[in-house]
Enzyme design. Structure first.
Site, PDB file in Angstrom:
ATOM      1  N   GLY A  70      29.791  -4.527  14.754  1.00  0.00           N
ATOM      2  CA  GLY A  70      29.254  -3.215  14.459  1.00  0.00           C
ATOM      3  C   GLY A  70      30.245  -2.371  13.683  1.00  0.00           C
ATOM      4  O   GLY A  70      31.438  -2.652  13.645  1.00  0.00           O
ATOM      5  N   GLY A  71      29.743  -1.326  13.025  1.00  0.00           N
ATOM      6  CA  GLY A  71      30.610  -0.396  12.308  1.00  0.00           C
ATOM      7  C   GLY A  71      30.585  -0.581  10.811  1.00  0.00           C
ATOM      8  O   GLY A  71      29.764  -1.323  10.265  1.00  0.00           O
ATOM      9  N   TYR A  75      40.298  -1.348   7.925  1.00  0.00           N
ATOM     10  CA  TYR A  75      41.484  -2.023   7.384  1.00  0.00           C
ATOM     11  C   TYR A  75      42.220  -2.705   8.519  1.00  0.00           C
ATOM     12  O   TYR A  75      42.335  -2.179   9.625  1.00  0.00           O
ATOM     13  CB  TYR A  75      42.412  -1.000   6.720  1.00  0.00           C
ATOM     14  CG  TYR A  75      43.802  -1.548   6.439  1.00  0.00           C
ATOM     15  CD1 TYR A  75      44.034  -2.383   5.350  1.00  0.00           C
ATOM     16  CD2 TYR A  75      44.884  -1.241   7.281  1.00  0.00           C
ATOM     17  CE1 TYR A  75      45.305  -2.903   5.109  1.00  0.00           C
ATOM     18  CE2 TYR A  75      46.148  -1.745   7.035  1.00  0.00           C
ATOM     19  CZ  TYR A  75      46.347  -2.577   5.950  1.00  0.00           C
ATOM     20  OH  TYR A  75      47.601  -3.089   5.707  1.00  0.00           O
ATOM     21  N   GLY A 162      36.614  -6.206  18.552  1.00  0.00           N
ATOM     22  CA  GLY A 162      37.216  -5.317  19.539  1.00  0.00           C
ATOM     23  C   GLY A 162      37.851  -4.068  18.988  1.00  0.00           C
ATOM     24  O   GLY A 162      37.171  -3.220  18.416  1.00  0.00           O
ATOM     25  N   ILE A 163      39.179  -3.968  19.120  1.00  0.00           N
ATOM     26  CA  ILE A 163      39.904  -2.716  18.895  1.00  0.00           C
ATOM     27  C   ILE A 163      41.041  -2.951  17.900  1.00  0.00           C
ATOM     28  O   ILE A 163      41.661  -4.010  17.886  1.00  0.00           O
ATOM     29  CB  ILE A 163      40.520  -2.218  20.220  1.00  0.00           C
ATOM     30  CG1 ILE A 163      39.427  -1.963  21.264  1.00  0.00           C
ATOM     31  CG2 ILE A 163      41.373  -0.972  20.009  1.00  0.00           C
ATOM     32  CD1 ILE A 163      39.994  -1.806  22.668  1.00  0.00           C
ATOM     33  N   SER A 164      41.326  -1.941  17.079  1.00  0.00           N
ATOM     34  CA  SER A 164      42.564  -1.952  16.300  1.00  0.00           C
ATOM     35  C   SER A 164      43.281  -0.624  16.528  1.00  0.00           C
ATOM     36  O   SER A 164      42.668   0.438  16.467  1.00  0.00           O
ATOM     37  CB  SER A 164      42.293  -2.175  14.807  1.00  0.00           C
ATOM     38  OG  SER A 164      41.448  -1.179  14.277  1.00  0.00           O
ATOM     39  N   CYS A 180      35.513   3.673   8.253  1.00  0.00           N
ATOM     40  CA  CYS A 180      34.376   3.927   9.144  1.00  0.00           C
ATOM     41  C   CYS A 180      33.403   4.946   8.560  1.00  0.00           C
ATOM     42  O   CYS A 180      32.649   5.595   9.284  1.00  0.00           O
ATOM     43  CB  CYS A 180      34.857   4.378  10.519  1.00  0.00           C
ATOM     44  SG  CYS A 180      35.903   3.142  11.338  1.00  0.00           S
TER      45      CYS A 180
END
Length: 227
Positions: A70-71, A75, A162-164, A180
């Site tokens: 998603g999103g 970078y 996941g996450i950055s 985003c």
């Protein structure tokens, strides 16, 4: 049990995707533990399912990878901790929005250990910090910068991607995209905020705060799943 894997060096993006696909399938089949995988990537841009072509402002700058998370555009690059989260969302209530809120809460709790107040904003996935030392926005509100992005995908209720979190990336690399899809706010990092934080420092706190948010036991493994 949740297996934690930390991979040193830079991991090629498609190789990471392929490994995650295999691990998610194994978790769904009951053949592998859930997994948190900590990596860094070489400089690149990724396009999520909501990415708009106009938001890729410098398409020849770095490799661009389409992805089904998603999103929008994000970078990845050296100095940014990417946290691939392969967890069973079904056993956590089958509530995707709640799961994303838990991921945000995990980042916020982690930042709090470095005396950084991370916040979420309605309509903007990710974690933000206020920058009162910067000029105010055109509407008079306090300037804000993004410090962490979140984008997940589910397969058979197992999450991946996941996450950055920005530790010390080259922030100029974000100028090749509209991160985003948001133009009115900037991007920051732990080091940009004046904190001499290393990747190892962040990793220790991420693992410590995970159990407070998700309440899971874990085990640590130092290995490199991608050759």
């Amino acid at each position: 049990m949740i297996e934690w894997i930390t991979t040193d060096g830079l991991t090629e993006y498609r190789a990471a995707e392929a490994w995650m696909e295999q691990r998610v399938a194994a978790i769904a089949a009951g053949e592998a533990d859930e997994c948190i995988w900590l990596v860094e990537h070489p400089a690149l841009y990724t396009a999520g399912t909501s990415a708009k072509a106009a938001d890729l402002t410098d398409p020849d700058r770095f490799p661009v990878y389409d992805t089904k998370r998603g999103g929008q555009y994000t970078y990845h690059g050296p100095g940014q901790r990417v946290v691939y989260v392969m967890l069973d969302v079904a056993k956590r209530g089958r509530d995707v929005r709640c799961f994303v809120r838990d991921l945000e809460a995990w980042v916020i709790a982690t930042l709090d250990q470095f005396n950084i107040r991370g916040e979420i904003r309605q309509g903007r996935v990710g974690v933000w910090v206020e920058r009162p030392e910067k000029p105010r926005n055109s509407d008079g509100s306090t300037a804000e910068d993004k410090i962490a992005a979140i984008g997940i995908r589910l397969r058979k209720w197992i999450s991946f991607h996941g996450i950055s979190i920005n530790v010390e990336p080259d922030l100029s690399h974000f100028t090749g995209i509209v991160p985003c899809g948001i133009t009115e706010h900037g991007v920051t990092s732990l080091v940009d905020l004046g904190l001499p934080v290393t990747m190892d420092d962040l990793d220790v706190v991420l693992r410590d705060q995970f159990r407070f948010v998700f309440g899971d036991a874990d085990q640590g493994v130092d290995t490199n799943p991608v050759s």
